[in-house]
Design an enzyme around this catalytic site. Structure first.
Site, PDB file in Angstrom:
ATOM      1  N   ALA A  14       0.799  -1.224   0.000  1.00 31.97           N
ATOM      2  CA  ALA A  14       0.000   0.000   0.000  1.00 31.97           C
ATOM      3  C   ALA A  14       0.834   1.278   0.000  1.00 31.97           C
ATOM      4  O   ALA A  14       0.711   2.117  -0.900  1.00 31.97           O
ATOM      5  CB  ALA A  14      -0.944  -0.016   1.200  1.00 31.97           C
ATOM      6  N   ARG A  25       2.550  10.245 -11.287  1.00 32.23           N
ATOM      7  CA  ARG A  25       1.575  11.207 -11.799  1.00 32.23           C
ATOM      8  C   ARG A  25       2.181  12.598 -11.929  1.00 32.23           C
ATOM      9  O   ARG A  25       1.779  13.382 -12.799  1.00 32.23           O
ATOM     10  CB  ARG A  25       0.364  11.266 -10.863  1.00 32.23           C
ATOM     11  N   CYS A  48      -5.931  -6.604   4.937  1.00 28.50           N
ATOM     12  CA  CYS A  48      -7.095  -6.632   5.828  1.00 28.50           C
ATOM     13  C   CYS A  48      -8.152  -7.626   5.355  1.00 28.50           C
ATOM     14  O   CYS A  48      -8.993  -8.068   6.141  1.00 28.50           O
ATOM     15  CB  CYS A  48      -7.710  -5.244   5.940  1.00 28.50           C
ATOM     16  N   ARG A  75       2.621   1.733 -16.228  1.00 27.04           N
ATOM     17  CA  ARG A  75       2.694   3.151 -15.854  1.00 27.04           C
ATOM     18  C   ARG A  75       4.139   3.595 -15.637  1.00 27.04           C
ATOM     19  O   ARG A  75       4.403   4.562 -14.939  1.00 27.04           O
ATOM     20  CB  ARG A  75       1.854   3.400 -14.595  1.00 27.04           C
ATOM     21  N   VAL A  85      15.374  -6.559  -0.731  1.00 24.51           N
ATOM     22  CA  VAL A  85      16.454  -5.624  -0.405  1.00 24.51           C
ATOM     23  C   VAL A  85      17.122  -6.103   0.870  1.00 24.51           C
ATOM     24  O   VAL A  85      16.460  -6.304   1.888  1.00 24.51           O
ATOM     25  CB  VAL A  85      15.918  -4.190  -0.245  1.00 24.51           C
ATOM     26  N   ASP A 304       3.232   0.546   7.686  1.00 26.21           N
ATOM     27  CA  ASP A 304       3.341  -0.156   8.960  1.00 26.21           C
ATOM     28  C   ASP A 304       4.732  -0.116   9.569  1.00 26.21           C
ATOM     29  O   ASP A 304       4.913  -0.584  10.696  1.00 26.21           O
ATOM     30  CB  ASP A 304       2.931  -1.626   8.783  1.00 26.21           C
ATOM     31  N   ASN A 326      -1.958   3.977   2.921  1.00 22.67           N
ATOM     32  CA  ASN A 326      -2.303   4.602   1.655  1.00 22.67           C
ATOM     33  C   ASN A 326      -2.166   6.125   1.716  1.00 22.67           C
ATOM     34  O   ASN A 326      -1.703   6.751   0.756  1.00 22.67           O
ATOM     35  CB  ASN A 326      -3.722   4.215   1.244  1.00 22.67           C
ATOM     36  N   TYR A 447     -31.434  10.832  12.631  1.00 24.06           N
ATOM     37  CA  TYR A 447     -32.305  10.013  13.488  1.00 24.06           C
ATOM     38  C   TYR A 447     -33.504   9.512  12.698  1.00 24.06           C
ATOM     39  O   TYR A 447     -34.166  10.264  11.964  1.00 24.06           O
ATOM     40  CB  TYR A 447     -32.826  10.802  14.690  1.00 24.06           C
ATOM     41  N   ARG A 463     -23.416  12.757  27.188  1.00 23.95           N
ATOM     42  CA  ARG A 463     -24.165  13.415  28.269  1.00 23.95           C
ATOM     43  C   ARG A 463     -23.681  12.931  29.629  1.00 23.95           C
ATOM     44  O   ARG A 463     -23.484  13.739  30.560  1.00 23.95           O
ATOM     45  CB  ARG A 463     -25.658  13.136  28.101  1.00 23.95           C
TER      46      ARG A 463
END
Length: 474
Positions: A14, A25, A48, A75, A85, A304, A326, A447, A463
């Site tokens: 990610a 980009r 996940c 791309r 690595v 992570d 991300n 509601y 409350r």
């Protein structure tokens, strides 16, 4: 003609590939050459989703992959799979790599800019038998595939999915009752296994306070998951073929046809530590707001493997979530590509489920608030997910922490059934905005009887917390 700058990305999930994609980009190939290394068989995937793949809820692994290696290469990102690595040479601006499927061939690749997105590694304690066949960590798609292969070995005794109690004698032990542990317990129940969860703490879900964890414990047992808490695993027993057959604790042996480790993760910063880069208390890399590694002009890190700023306590924390990874990648890619972006921090929001039980938290637990030197009040309320008279209303427990004197919201935990988990987002927004619990009581929430009581459970807790703050005085 000026040569293109060289960007090297270590880690192809990610954070790493989001950074590479965003940088592409903003910079054309003749301006920025991008090389990324990934040691597994998969890239840009949802870790996940692994418990839901294992449980048969979703297809995999292809359904969990957001973008394939071929799509990244199309791309103009030179993505090299199954390449590890092994060393970072900051002085010479290069990394050493080893090809995992080509006889271990090694080579050096130079860089002008470096992104570290090495992720996290599952905790695997140094215990007898812990590395035996049949013991599985669940962190990558490779791990998920290996676990499913192990489950398929009992295909001759397979029970249909969604048929708890028809295990045909198949037994699974999950070590650890955190997010991964409870999600894997559900996956194995769906696969028709009798499931035992072993947890060292007094209650499951140490990401909750113990009183809220006790609610999870009660519900898990009611769902047919044998949940043994306050126990320490001492090893894994093996059969004559060397495969796991039981997990041992100080008190008993728990038979198992498969063992799943769900004890959490730690930042994978072995390379970073060897290169002398700064690490925090949890072993994660330390970065500035732009996700640049502290003390380095041309090294960024995200996902992570880093520690992040906690907006509530003011400290740094390690929180392994794809949402953060991300975002980190987008920020890193923007900065590498010549733009400007920052990551302000997190409030520690997470949500999970085991069968129909939803578990959520955001902000600080009591022990974290104490560690940060905060004085606070804590309240717990029981309400319902819908208007009490509306069909399907289910009980929900909400715990709320507020700072004494100021009334600032510090944290919220929620345990309940359908409609409970995502209510934590109300508190996450309030925490990010620095709201007090009294201010929260005036929130204009949606509601209607099918969705909420007149007073939403989160507002009922606000409350009660407001009254507790007033009663506590300074």
């Amino acid at each position: 003609m000026t040569a293109a700058e060289r960007l090297v990305v270590v880690g192809g999930d990610a954070a790493g590939m989001s950074a590479a994609s965003q940088a592409r980009r903003l910079k054309k190939p003749d301006e920025l050459a991008i090389t990324a290394f990934e040691r597994s068989h998969f890239t840009s995937y949802s870790a996940c989703g692994i418990p839901y793949w294992v449980g048969g809820v979703v297809d995999g692994p292809d359904a969990l992959i957001a973008r394939t290696a071929e799509e990244h290469r199309a791309r103009d990102i030179d993505l090299r799979m199954r390449t590890e690595v092994t060393e970072i040479d900051l002085d010479r601006g290069r990394v050493r790599t080893r090809e995992l499927d080509d006889g271990g061939r090694e080579s050096w690749t130079g860089f002008d800019k470096l992104v570290l997105a090495t992720g996290a590694r599952p905790l695997r304690p140094d215990l007898p038998g812990i590395d035996a066949p049949g013991v599985h960590g669940v962190q990558t798609l490779d791990d998920g595939r290996a676990l499913l292969d192990a489950l398929e070995q009992t295909a001759g005794r397979r029970a249909p999915l969604d048929t708890p109690g028809t295990s045909a004698g198949r037994r699974a032990v999950v070590v650890g009752a955190g997010y991964i542990g409870v999600e894997m317990a559900e996956a194995l129940i769906r696969r028709g296994y009798e499931v035992t969860v072993l947890e060292r703490s007094a209650q499951p879900m140490s990401t909750l306070d113990p009183d809220m964890g006790a609610l999870v414990h009660e519900a898990m047992c009611g769902l047919g998951v044998e949940t043994v808490t306050g126990t320490t695993v001492t090893g894994v027993l093996t059969d004559s073929a060397g495969r796991a057959r039981a997990v041992t604790t100080e008190d008993a042996d728990h038979p198992a046809d498969v063992v799943v480790l769900g004890m959490g993760v730690r930042p994978e910063t072995t390379l970073a530590a060897a290169a002398g880069l700064p690490l925090g208390e949890s072993g994660g890399l330390l970065t500035d707001l732009a996700m640049r590694v502290r003390g380095q002009d041309a090294v960024w890190a995200g996902g992570d493997c880093v520690e992040v700023h906690d907006l509530v306590s003011g400290r740094t924390r390690h929180i392994a979530l794809g949402t953060h990874a991300n975002k980190h990648g987008q920020i890193i890619g923007t900065n590498v590509g010549g733009g400007y972006a920052t990551f302000p921090g997190v409030v520690g929001t997470a949500v999970s489920k085991v069968c129909d039980l939803e578990i959520a938290r955001t902000g600080l637990l009591e022990r974290q608030a104490h560690a940060a030197g905060l004085r606070f009040v804590a309240v717990t309320v029981e309400s319902t997910s819908r208007a009490g008279y509306y069909p399907g209303a289910r009980p929900m427990h909400v715990k709320m922490l507020a700072e004494r004197r100021t009334g600032r919201l510090l944290g919220v935990q929620i345990v309940g059934r359908e409609g409970a988990g995502k209510r934590v987002d109300i508190a996450a927004v309030a925490l990010t905005a620095g709201m007090t619990v009294e201010q929260m009581t005036a929130l204009d929430l949606g509601y209607a009887p099918p969705f909420s009581p007149v007073w939403d459970p989160v507002l009922v807790a606000a409350r009660k917390a407001t009254a507790a703050v007033r009663a506590a005085g300074g």
